[in-house]
Write a protein that holds these residues in place. Structure first.
Motif, PDB file in Angstrom:
ATOM      1  N   SER A   1       0.835  -1.206   0.000  1.00 44.64           N
ATOM      2  CA  SER A   1       0.000   0.000   0.000  1.00 44.64           C
ATOM      3  C   SER A   1       0.871   1.258   0.000  1.00 44.64           C
ATOM      4  CB  SER A   1      -0.916  -0.008   1.220  1.00 44.64           C
ATOM      5  OG  SER A   1      -1.691   1.163   1.274  1.00 44.64           O
ATOM      6  N   LYS A   2       1.930   1.222   0.804  1.00 48.61           N
ATOM      7  CA  LYS A   2       2.837   2.364   0.878  1.00 48.61           C
ATOM      8  C   LYS A   2       3.554   2.572  -0.440  1.00 48.61           C
ATOM      9  CE  LYS A   2       6.573   4.229   3.741  1.00 48.61           C
ATOM     10  NZ  LYS A   2       7.479   3.963   4.892  1.00 48.61           N
TER      11      LYS A   2
ATOM     12  N   TYR B   1       1.161   4.087  -2.926  1.00 45.51           N
ATOM     13  CA  TYR B   1       0.943   5.511  -2.638  1.00 45.51           C
ATOM     14  C   TYR B   1       2.124   6.340  -3.117  1.00 45.51           C
ATOM     15  CZ  TYR B   1       0.165   9.818  -0.013  1.00 45.51           C
ATOM     16  OH  TYR B   1      -0.012  11.133   0.334  1.00 45.51           O
TER      17      TYR B   1
END
Length: 202
Positions: free
Chosen positions: A191-192, A195
């Motif tokens: 997810s990081k 992003y």
């Protein structure tokens, strides 16, 4: 196109075993558990063979159903067997015992698990597999010693905090919660990463 699709498998089973199929659906008896290499291999064989005998399974079904019980390190072992080398349960049983019973004979005392530490730079998942592999060599190790040895060996502060907050009562529960933690970390990292890519595109 309307026929049921089956992925072509190339594994340790010969064609007469791997291509065997019947219309009857087979169910694993509830008393046959999965085997990850941390318990006595002979006990696992005895339980499975008793269940298979009662079920009157054909020999190819014995092979396939036994294969379904293998998880973790034992699954990796099976995947590395020579292609088309297993032509019946007798050969599968022999290969299984040769690998896991021989490893069991190199027994260590339970307290030696306390010396199994997560190495610098070693991932948590790699440590889990190495620790489980070490457990194979320990004969009749109490659950509490396996749990405490694992918890004392890890160096991930967040995992230590979570496990100490509610100490697992069984080794199986410990492994389940650790796998859940590893999966959560992986999801958070993905997810990081996603992003970061989004921000860079902006």
């Amino acid at each position: 196109m309307s026929r049921p699709w089956r992925r072509q498998k190339v594994d340790a089973f010969t064609r007469r075993i791997s291509d065997f199929s019947e219309d009857k659906r087979r169910h694993m008896p509830a008393n046959v558990k999965t085997y990850d290499g941390t318990r006595d291999p002979d006990d696992h064989l005895k339980i499975f063979e008793s269940a298979a005998t009662i079920k009157n399974w054909p020999q190819p079904v014995w092979c396939h159903m036994f294969n379904y019980t293998l998880v973790g390190n034992t699954r990796n072992w099976f995947s590395k067997l020579p292609r088309r080398s297993i032509d019946g349960f007798k050969e599968l049983r022999k290969a299984f015992r040769l690998n896991f019973t021989q490893r069991k004979k190199c027994a260590k005392i339970p307290v030696e698990l306390a010396g199994v530490k997560q190495r610098q730079g070693e991932s948590t998942s790699a440590y889990v597999e190495r620790y489980k592999d070490e457990c194979i060599h320990v004969k009749a190790c109490p659950e509490i010693l396996k749990i405490s040895g694992f918890m004392n060996g890890i160096n991930n502060p967040e995992l230590i905090k979570r496990l100490n907050g509610r100490v697992p009562q069984t080794f199986e529960e410990l492994m389940k919660r650790t796998r859940s933690f590893i999966q959560g970390e992986a999801a958070a990292a993905d997810s990081k990463k996603g992003y970061s890519n989004y921000r860079s595109q902006e």
